[in-house]
Write an enzyme that holds these catalytic residues in place. Structure first.
Site, PDB file in Angstrom:
ATOM      1  N   TYR A 143       0.897  -1.236  -0.166  1.00  0.00           N
ATOM      2  CA  TYR A 143       0.370   0.048   0.423  1.00  0.00           C
ATOM      3  C   TYR A 143       1.348   1.476   0.073  1.00  0.00           C
ATOM      4  O   TYR A 143       0.542   2.209  -0.926  1.00  0.00           O
ATOM      5  CB  TYR A 143      -0.835  -0.147   1.234  1.00  0.00           C
ATOM      6  N   PHE A 204      -3.976  -5.778  18.516  1.00  0.00           N
ATOM      7  CA  PHE A 204      -2.819  -6.831  17.807  1.00  0.00           C
ATOM      8  C   PHE A 204      -1.820  -6.310  18.834  1.00  0.00           C
ATOM      9  O   PHE A 204      -0.821  -5.430  18.798  1.00  0.00           O
ATOM     10  CB  PHE A 204      -2.038  -6.780  16.250  1.00  0.00           C
TER      11      PHE A 204
END
Length: 281
Positions: A143, A204
């Protein structure tokens, strides 16, 4: 006479807000969006909406021929840094080749005074925070690589063809009309969605990674106003909040805003930039 403006990603979160500000400034706006991440009812009244993708070169060329745009705001992208490793072809098709279609059309039209592009602080990679525009980008995911490639192409297009541009690098934007149903993008929306479903908020790692969460109304007006300030042309700007917060602190704030006790589920840490916040000096 109002300027003719193309806004890609016009049904998306940032795009719809930028459209609103452009209309308020008296511009004539055509919004292009494939509705893969946005909703047609978010396109502000007064903008002409066209459903389609920047990857459709024939459609892009037809729009430029029909409207002879003065300005382009390219806000369409599939923004999912972590996911982009696993959808490389989709990422580069949408975020790089689609952008090239727009740049080519803008050059060929010969009417575009400035091409405004929303890049990302993902171009910086694991550089020392705060990230400043003077640092050499070192993107670490597809990205960010695609975003930086578009920045380089715009720079080349100015040198070769005289196409003016402004590059913005927003970060962690949130606010009204954000998509709460996207499981991969916008951690605030993800947390809200999980709470509304009675599920724990998933983090996370230990949650100590930091981001500077940026309110949409502090970002969209700056982007929209850039075409009226030629001193901005052919420069790169970070745009967003200064103060970083940990994801763990964010989870507690979102839970409090929704009136619940924070319930958090820690998942395995991802390979991601731990501290990502920018300088706006």
């Amino acid at each position: 006479m109002s300027s003719r403006v193309l806004v890609t990603g016009a049904a998306g979160f940032i795009g719809s807000h930028v459209c609103q500000h452009l209309l308020a400034r008296g511009h004539t706006v055509v919004g292009l969006d494939d509705l893969s991440g946005g909703f047609e009812d978010q396109v502000p009244a007064g903008a002409r909406f066209v459903r389609g993708s920047v990857t459709d070169a024939a459609l892009v060329d037809r729009l430029f021929e029909e409207h002879r745009f003065d300005y382009v705001f390219h806000l369409a992208a599939y923004a999912a840094e972590g996911l982009s490793h696993f959808i490389k072809h989709f990422n580069y098709t949408n975020n790089l080749l689609g952008s090239v279609n727009l740049i080519n059309a803008a050059i060929n039209a010969g009417t575009v005074r400035c091409f405004v592009f929303t890049s990302s602080i993902a171009v910086y990679g694991r550089l020392q925070a705060p990230m400043s525009e003077e640092l050499a980008p070192q993107p670490e995911d597809p990205y960010g690589i695609a975003k930086y490639a578009v920045e380089l192409d715009l720079r080349e297009s100015h040198e070769m063809f005289g196409l003016n541009h402004v590059v913005f690098r927003p970060h962690n934007v949130y606010g009204e009309n954000q998509n709460l149903g996207d499981p991969y993008r916008n951690v605030i929306g993800i947390f809200m969605n999980q709470i509304l479903q009675g599920r724990p908020m998933t983090i996370f790692g230990d949650g100590r990674q930091t981001r500077a969460f940026s309110y949409i109304d502090d970002v969209a007006p700056v982007i929209a106003a850039s075409i009226e300030r030629p001193a901005c042309f052919n420069q790169v700007f970070n745009v967003g909040a200064e103060q970083p917060y940990s994801v763990l602190e964010l989870a507690r704030v979102v839970a409090a805003a929704l009136g619940v006790e924070p319930e958090i589920q820690h998942l395995d840490a991802r390979n991601e930039v731990v501290h990502a916040y920018a300088s706006h000096e």
